[in-house]
Every structure is written in structure tokens, then in C-alpha cells.
Scaffold this motif. Sequence first.
Motif, mmCIF file in Angstrom:
data_model
loop_
_atom_site.group_PDB
_atom_site.id
_atom_site.type_symbol
_atom_site.label_atom_id
_atom_site.label_comp_id
_atom_site.label_asym_id
_atom_site.label_seq_id
_atom_site.Cartn_x
_atom_site.Cartn_y
_atom_site.Cartn_z
ATOM 1 N N THR A 116 0.859 -1.181 0.000
ATOM 2 C CA THR A 116 0.000 0.000 0.000
ATOM 3 C C THR A 116 0.895 1.231 0.000
ATOM 4 O O THR A 116 2.049 1.171 0.441
ATOM 5 C CB THR A 116 -0.956 0.006 1.216
ATOM 6 N N VAL A 117 0.373 2.323 -0.502
ATOM 7 C CA VAL A 117 1.109 3.591 -0.484
ATOM 8 C C VAL A 117 0.622 4.377 0.726
ATOM 9 O O VAL A 117 -0.580 4.552 0.924
ATOM 10 C CB VAL A 117 0.888 4.393 -1.779
ATOM 11 N N THR A 118 1.560 4.804 1.541
ATOM 12 C CA THR A 118 1.217 5.616 2.705
ATOM 13 C C THR A 118 1.825 7.003 2.529
ATOM 14 O O THR A 118 2.758 7.195 1.765
ATOM 15 C CB THR A 118 1.743 4.988 4.016
ATOM 16 N N SER A 119 1.275 7.946 3.262
ATOM 17 C CA SER A 119 1.772 9.312 3.197
ATOM 18 C C SER A 119 1.942 9.833 4.618
ATOM 19 O O SER A 119 1.026 9.737 5.441
ATOM 20 C CB SER A 119 0.797 10.193 2.423
ATOM 21 N N LYS A 120 3.131 10.349 4.891
ATOM 22 C CA LYS A 120 3.427 10.923 6.201
ATOM 23 C C LYS A 120 4.123 12.252 5.978
ATOM 24 O O LYS A 120 5.178 12.294 5.362
ATOM 25 C CB LYS A 120 4.306 9.961 7.004
ATOM 26 N N LEU A 121 3.501 13.305 6.444
ATOM 27 C CA LEU A 121 4.031 14.664 6.269
ATOM 28 C C LEU A 121 4.289 14.976 4.797
ATOM 29 O O LEU A 121 5.287 15.597 4.436
ATOM 30 C CB LEU A 121 5.305 14.855 7.093
ATOM 31 N N GLY A 122 3.382 14.484 3.930
ATOM 32 C CA GLY A 122 3.497 14.762 2.506
ATOM 33 C C GLY A 122 4.466 13.877 1.768
ATOM 34 O O GLY A 122 4.590 13.968 0.548
ATOM 35 N N LYS A 123 5.172 12.992 2.463
ATOM 36 C CA LYS A 123 6.118 12.089 1.812
ATOM 37 C C LYS A 123 5.460 10.721 1.643
ATOM 38 O O LYS A 123 5.029 10.106 2.611
ATOM 39 C CB LYS A 123 7.390 11.950 2.648
ATOM 40 N N LYS A 124 5.391 10.260 0.402
ATOM 41 C CA LYS A 124 4.798 8.962 0.114
ATOM 42 C C LYS A 124 5.837 7.857 0.200
ATOM 43 O O LYS A 124 6.988 8.047 -0.167
ATOM 44 C CB LYS A 124 4.166 8.950 -1.278
ATOM 45 N N SER A 125 5.387 6.720 0.714
ATOM 46 C CA SER A 125 6.252 5.543 0.744
ATOM 47 C C SER A 125 5.400 4.300 0.555
ATOM 48 O O SER A 125 4.196 4.298 0.763
ATOM 49 C CB SER A 125 7.037 5.483 2.059
ATOM 50 N N VAL A 126 6.046 3.225 0.150
ATOM 51 C CA VAL A 126 5.368 1.949 -0.082
ATOM 52 C C VAL A 126 5.574 1.075 1.144
ATOM 53 O O VAL A 126 6.703 0.880 1.598
ATOM 54 C CB VAL A 126 5.916 1.255 -1.345
ATOM 55 N N LEU A 127 4.477 0.585 1.681
ATOM 56 C CA LEU A 127 4.505 -0.285 2.845
ATOM 57 C C LEU A 127 4.090 -1.683 2.411
ATOM 58 O O LEU A 127 3.032 -1.862 1.801
ATOM 59 C CB LEU A 127 3.548 0.237 3.913
#
Length: 130
Positions: A116-127
Motif C-alpha cells: 500500500t502507499v502511505t503518506s506521512k508529512l506529505g512524503k509517500k512511501s510503499v509499505l
Amino acid sequence: GNRKPHNSEVRVGTPESTMSMYGCPQSVEKLQEDFPAGDDTDEGHVWHALLVPDQYKHPKNTLADGSIKPRRGMPMVKHRDFFASLVQLPDGRWIFSGVLNGWPAFQELELRSITTVTSKLGKKSVLRLW
């Protein structure tokens, strides 16, 4: 084989080549022939599909009855349909056995991961979920 399409996937006038098929996977024995043990190379194509909730509806991606429109650019499948089409081989690998989103070439696919793609403080990452 004698597999029949999922009831919600049969529509009058829909060409058979665009029909999705879920919940009628091939036998473990047949899939073992197609995916021999020890053939665990990372070679081959990597395909991505979008898993959506069972209640997902959007005019761009679903028909009036709520089923996913065939052959989306990014193949889409509802959770229940996807998981009803998975078969675990004795060596632990999981195979999707069906017709994914009406694409005839996407029939027997080895599942390598669910992300899934997550977003934290505007930064996207793949989990990686699995």
C-alpha cells in the motif's frame, strides 16, 4: 476447463474476451504443473493491480451494478474476488487463478507481495503488507 464466470460478471452483450473470472480457481495439481517447485527466479514480468474494497463504487471505474469495468489501465479487483481466486501451493507460494479485470493474459499469476502507499508529512512511501 469447465470454470464458470462469477455470476456478477455475466452481462448480455459483453464479449467473452473482456469478462473477469473469480472464485473458480484451477486445482492445486494443475497449478503445480504450471508453477514447478524450485522455479523461484525473479525473472518474468511484474504486474501491479489495485485491490479495492468490496463496496467500492466510482462512475469512472464501475458499472451501474457496482462491478468493476473491464480492462482498466491499472487492473482493478475487489477484495472478495481476489482472495476467492488465490490458491496456496504445497511449497507455500500463492497463485492467483482466474481472469483479472477482464485481461485474458492475466490468468495464472504468482502473488509476490501486497503493498500500500502511505503518506506521512506529505512524503509517500510503499509499505509491504504481505
